[in-house]
Design an enzyme around this catalytic site. Structure first.
Site, short mmCIF file in Angstrom:
data_model
loop_
_atom_site.label_atom_id
_atom_site.label_comp_id
_atom_site.label_asym_id
_atom_site.label_seq_id
_atom_site.Cartn_x
_atom_site.Cartn_y
_atom_site.Cartn_z
N CYS A 85 0.84 -1.41 0.05
CA CYS A 85 -0.07 0.01 -0.06
C CYS A 85 0.82 1.33 0.07
O CYS A 85 0.30 2.35 -0.06
CB CYS A 85 -0.81 0.08 1.31
SG CYS A 85 -1.89 -1.52 1.60
N CYS A 206 -13.38 0.74 7.81
CA CYS A 206 -12.51 0.11 6.76
C CYS A 206 -12.44 0.94 5.41
O CYS A 206 -13.60 1.14 5.20
CB CYS A 206 -13.00 -1.51 6.48
SG CYS A 206 -13.15 -2.43 7.98
N HIS A 332 -9.14 3.98 -1.53
CA HIS A 332 -7.77 3.35 -1.56
C HIS A 332 -7.42 2.34 -2.48
O HIS A 332 -7.22 1.32 -2.37
CB HIS A 332 -7.58 2.60 -0.12
CG HIS A 332 -6.49 2.25 0.30
ND1 HIS A 332 -5.36 2.57 -0.07
CD2 HIS A 332 -5.88 1.07 1.17
CE1 HIS A 332 -4.10 2.17 0.33
NE2 HIS A 332 -4.75 1.05 1.20
#
Length: 386
Positions: A85, A206, A332
């Site tokens: 990430c 989340c 994301h």
């Protein structure tokens, strides 16, 4: 080492972008950043692109050549950078070092991920954890971060409501971000009542599965005014490594890589945490946002929840966090996140962030994490060099 500036920034919308392919997303972001920098293809010397796992997500490797070809930039060299990430943050760092060293004058640093083309992204994302000791034993990132949350609550008395405040702040900011995946507000009660994922984390704790891309143009500082009247200067670029598995750490409620990278960045920039006006932190889960507040130095260890509860991280607070909406609400797409963070800080320092603008922002910071803290990149930017 030469001084370095950012002269252009662009981001696609983040979300479930079924009608946009991998190559379309990165081309849109890359060409958008070049247009923002008033740059032609003839001026560009290299590209560095963060991407975690196009091979697993869309079945495509050799993406550096694909991207250069799709953007019509051949034979300019394009390099893929991978660090889970934190891939985008490391692509940014590679671009900065290429210009600072004098090897190139103008480069693009970008990031992209197309995650919704797979049936289940969870196994692909889990490859960023320790395969032998975590993923193959059934651990996923929600469960790993849930363990961190449980321990933080046990050690420091952090409440479930304080954790939820991270999501509340992010969604409020994202409601003013036209590129955000979830541009709507939520309440603490909605976070607590959302579907359970891994106790104590629920769905609204989340970050989502996202498609998207972002890009910035990096230039030698002495040439920046050739292209823009509002360059943003790179004050620091730091990277640190930590253990990839949670069980190898002395304290799972602290990301040692965040502490090491941020202190190195503060020293390099000649600033303290109190000088930072706006920060984009890596809140893949609400607990990681809370840890970032502590590990970056905005709060004492164990008091991140209090800082959130008191509103200090709001846009008008003492230490504004994630004016973009963060990973939780902006979205994301793994490889794009670190670049999107940088783009947001560029817009903040230019005063171009609209309703989510941090008043008088002069120094900004980005914090990009790979896995549960195996990699961390921290960058500090300023309106001025000093």
């Amino acid at each position: 080492m030469r001084d370095v500036a950012i002269i252009g920034a662009s981001q696609t919308k983040f979300g479930e972008l079924w009608d946009s392919s991998f190559r379309e997303l990165i081309s849109q972001a890359g060409l958008g950043a070049m247009e923002d920098a008033n740059l032609s293809g003839a001026d560009l010397e290299a590209m560095f692109v963060g991407n975690m796992s196009a091979g697993l997500f869309v079945g495509q490797e050799h993406i550096a050549a694909l991207i250069s070809d799709s953007m019509g930039m051949n034979p300019i060299p394009c390099t893929r950078v991978e660090a889970a990430c934190a891939s985008g943050g490391l692509a940014l760092r590679q671009g900065i070092m290429a210009v600072a060293s004098g090897y190139h004058d103008i480069v693009v640093a970008a990031g992209v991920e197309k995650m919704t083309d797979v049936v289940d992204a969870t196994p692909a994302i889990a490859t960023a954890s320790d395969q032998e000791w975590e993923a193959q034993q059934g651990a996923t990132f929600p469960s790993l971060y849930a363990m961190i949350a449980q321990r933080h609550m046990y050690e420091y008395g952090t409440t479930r409501e304080q954790l939820a405040m991270m999501s509340v702040v992010n969604h409020k900011n994202a409601s003013n971000n036209p590129n955000a995946q979830f541009p709507f507000e939520v309440t603490v009660d909605k976070v607590l009542a959302s579907s359970p994922v891994a106790d104590p984390l629920t769905l609204l704790d989340c970050s989502p599965v996202s498609d998207g891309a972002a890009a910035i143009v990096i230039c030698a500082a002495e040439r920046a005014k050739e292209f823009t009247d509002t360059p943003v200067y790179v004050r620091a670029s730091a990277q640190s490594s930590g253990t990839i598995a949670l069980h190898s750490r002395k304290d799972i409620t602290t990301l040692d890589a965040t502490i090491a990278a941020s202190r190195k960045a503060y020293d390099m920039a000649g600033v303290t945490v109190k000088d930072i006006d706006a920060t984009e932190v890596h809140d893949c889960f609400s607990i990681n946002g809370l840890l970032a507040i502590e590990d970056l130095g905005f709060a004492k260890k164990g008091e991140g929840g209090i800082v959130l509860e008191e509103g200090q991280t709001n846009i008008d607070g003492d230490c504004p966090i994630n004016p973009s909406g963060g990973l939780k609400a902006r979205g994301h797409p793994l490889g794009a996140t670190g670049i999107a963070q940088a783009a947001e800080i560029v817009w903040q320092l230019r005063g171009e962030a609209g309703k989510r603008q941090v008043d008088g922002a002069e120094i900004g910071m980005t914090h990009n994490v790979g896995g549960t803290g195996g990699t961390c990149a921290v960058h500090i930017f300023g309106r001025d060099l000093n």
